[in-house]
Design an enzyme around this catalytic site. Structure first.
Site, PDB file in Angstrom:
ATOM      1  N   ARG A 190       0.834  -1.199   0.000  1.00 57.69           N
ATOM      2  CA  ARG A 190       0.000   0.000   0.000  1.00 57.69           C
ATOM      3  C   ARG A 190       0.874   1.257   0.000  1.00 57.69           C
ATOM      4  O   ARG A 190       0.583   2.232  -0.699  1.00 57.69           O
ATOM      5  CB  ARG A 190      -0.945  -0.011   1.210  1.00 57.69           C
ATOM      6  N   CYS A 194      -2.241 -14.861  -3.615  1.00 54.85           N
ATOM      7  CA  CYS A 194      -1.999 -15.313  -2.242  1.00 54.85           C
ATOM      8  C   CYS A 194      -2.209 -16.822  -2.131  1.00 54.85           C
ATOM      9  O   CYS A 194      -2.421 -17.348  -1.036  1.00 54.85           O
ATOM     10  CB  CYS A 194      -2.893 -14.563  -1.252  1.00 54.85           C
ATOM     11  N   ASP A 207      -5.933  -7.833  -6.357  1.00 48.37           N
ATOM     12  CA  ASP A 207      -5.576  -8.539  -5.121  1.00 48.37           C
ATOM     13  C   ASP A 207      -6.672  -9.549  -4.787  1.00 48.37           C
ATOM     14  O   ASP A 207      -7.399  -9.387  -3.793  1.00 48.37           O
ATOM     15  CB  ASP A 207      -5.380  -7.535  -3.979  1.00 48.37           C
ATOM     16  N   ALA A 263     -15.615  -9.185  -9.574  1.00 50.30           N
ATOM     17  CA  ALA A 263     -14.471  -8.507 -10.182  1.00 50.30           C
ATOM     18  C   ALA A 263     -14.159  -9.045 -11.576  1.00 50.30           C
ATOM     19  O   ALA A 263     -13.774  -8.281 -12.471  1.00 50.30           O
ATOM     20  CB  ALA A 263     -13.247  -8.632  -9.282  1.00 50.30           C
ATOM     21  N   PHE A 283     -11.247  -6.375  -6.004  1.00 49.48           N
ATOM     22  CA  PHE A 283     -11.247  -7.132  -4.749  1.00 49.48           C
ATOM     23  C   PHE A 283     -10.831  -6.156  -3.640  1.00 49.48           C
ATOM     24  O   PHE A 283      -9.928  -6.425  -2.849  1.00 49.48           O
ATOM     25  CB  PHE A 283     -10.303  -8.338  -4.816  1.00 49.48           C
ATOM     26  N   ASP A 326     -15.902  -4.773  -5.194  1.00 52.63           N
ATOM     27  CA  ASP A 326     -15.890  -5.951  -4.334  1.00 52.63           C
ATOM     28  C   ASP A 326     -17.277  -6.585  -4.371  1.00 52.63           C
ATOM     29  O   ASP A 326     -18.284  -5.893  -4.574  1.00 52.63           O
ATOM     30  CB  ASP A 326     -15.521  -5.575  -2.896  1.00 52.63           C
TER      31      ASP A 326
END
Length: 406
Positions: free
Chosen positions: A210, A350, A310, A290, A234, A256
């Protein structure tokens, strides 16, 4: 009852000696007096000490190492390990009243199965394995001794517990009552829902990224006329967009699927001084899938100076890698179509099952199909409070790329 003992098969002890913390069922020769959720001593086929860990016959990872020393694991051990983890975190992350950071990062802090995050004066504990679940009251006491924690909340609701044969568990372990929202400072001010928010309430692992986006947009907008346009997909509670809005010359579109997350994002903007009229000019909040929204933007020939991707974990285990790869490629392909020449894509995975090399190849495939050119500006990962043990590469779950698109 005497502590259990587990014999490792001949030729299978090298990873343990190299300090990898996981022992799979195929490496187990035999077990004696081993009780699920309790400590065991690990020895080689000649009965020589290897490590001390804990046992769960219901898990594919049947033993996890707590120490490679022949030492007692008791209250003093817990206090020492928690003190070490705390000392390794930067002081500005742990000393402020409204600080937020990860204090214990499981195997990467050499405490398998335990996550502890701090949000101001609340600590959130995740017990991911049966032994840690059995010890959570003792761990809470040790945490209070080390940190002075008055409030501890349990968020043991991760999917990993199912693989351990455990139900989900949430609730107050110490102190209380739990407020609806907790205010933290992470570059900007944020409201966090530790009871039902994503992960333990907030994406602490994206702190450095960020900050990188804020600096990137500041440099980009310094020479631009009008507002730079940011597409934040997201978006959850608006972390990336709020970081970028600090520049003052950014208009973000936050997308989102969760309406409550977007409502909290709007509250976060107001908390940082953007009233209804001001944040309307600074940010939009759109409830949508998304993937679908990206395709819509591509069809409408919409353009952005920066896109942040993300997504949540798309591959929970190796059997889902191919499906996840298709999803990541679809996202990145459509994102490349939306970025102005000289603009930026900040893209993440992730999914621990997707290696850094594989993710870069997926993004490369999307770039090739898009007909664009791009340069790698930075390889991205989790912040310093999410260390990765060198002997445990599986701990590097967050991987990302900052790309300049030409």
């Amino acid at each position: 009852m005497a502590e259990g003992k587990v014999w490792i098969k001949r030729g299978r002890e090298k990873p343990i000696r190299n300090q990898h913390p996981w022992i799979f069922s195929g490496a187990i020769g035999r077990a004696e007096n081993a009780v699920d959720g309790e400590l065991v001593t690990l020895v080689d086929h000649k009965n020589r000490f290897l490590a001390r860990g804990y046992w769960n016959s219901q898990s594919q990872i049947q033993a996890r190492v707590m120490s490679w020393q022949d030492e007692t694991i008791d209250g003093a051990w817990w206090r020492a390990m928690l003190s070490r983890a705390l000392a390794l975190r930067a002081s500005d992350l742990v000393d402020s009243e409204k600080a937020a950071c990860r204090l214990v990062n499981a195997e990467n802090d050499f405490i398998p199965g335990l996550i502890i995050d701090r949000y101001a004066d609340w600590y959130v504990l995740q017990a991911l394995t049966r032994y840690i679940d059995n010890q959570k009251v003792a761990i809470t006491a040790a945490l209070a001794d080390v940190t002075g924690a008055r409030h501890v909340y349990e968020r043991s609701d991760a999917a990993a517990r199912k693989r351990e044969g455990l139900p989900q568990a949430t609730g107050i372990l110490r102190g209380g009552p739990l407020p609806d929202l907790i205010e933290i400072e992470d570059g900007r001010r944020f409201l966090v829902d530790i009871k039902s928010g994503q992960k333990t309430g907030f994406y602490l692992d994206q702190r450095d990224n960020r900050q990188l986006l804020r600096e990137l947009v500041r440099r980009h907008s310094a020479d631009a006329s009008g507002k730079a346009r940011l597409l934040n997909l997201f978006s959850y509670t608006g972390g990336f967009a709020l970081a970028a809005s600090d520049v003052g010359r950014v208009h973000s579109v936050n997308v989102d699927a969760s309406r409550p997350a977007l409502e909290l994002a709007e509250r976060n903007f107001r908390l940082n001084g953007y009233d209804e009229a001001a944040h309307g000019e600074t940010a939009e909040f759109i409830q949508a899938d998304a993937f679908d929204y990206l395709r819509h933007c591509a069809r409408e020939n919409m353009l952005f100076d920066c896109v942040v991707l993300d997504p949540p974990k798309l591959a929970h285990h190796k059997t889902q890698i191919q499906r996840a790869a298709r999803g990541y490629k679809d996202l990145n392909l459509n994102a490349f179509k939306l970025i102005v020449a000289g603009g930026y894509l900040m893209t993440f995975s992730c999914s621990g099952a997707i290696s850094r090399d594989m993710f870069q190849k997926i993004v490369f495939g999307a770039l090739a199909d898009s007909g664009r050119q791009a340069q790698v500006i930075s390889h991205l990962s989790a912040g310093a409070d999410h260390p990765v043990a060198l002997t445990f590469p599986e701990g590097e779950y967050l991987t990302g790329l900052l790309l300049r698109v030409l």
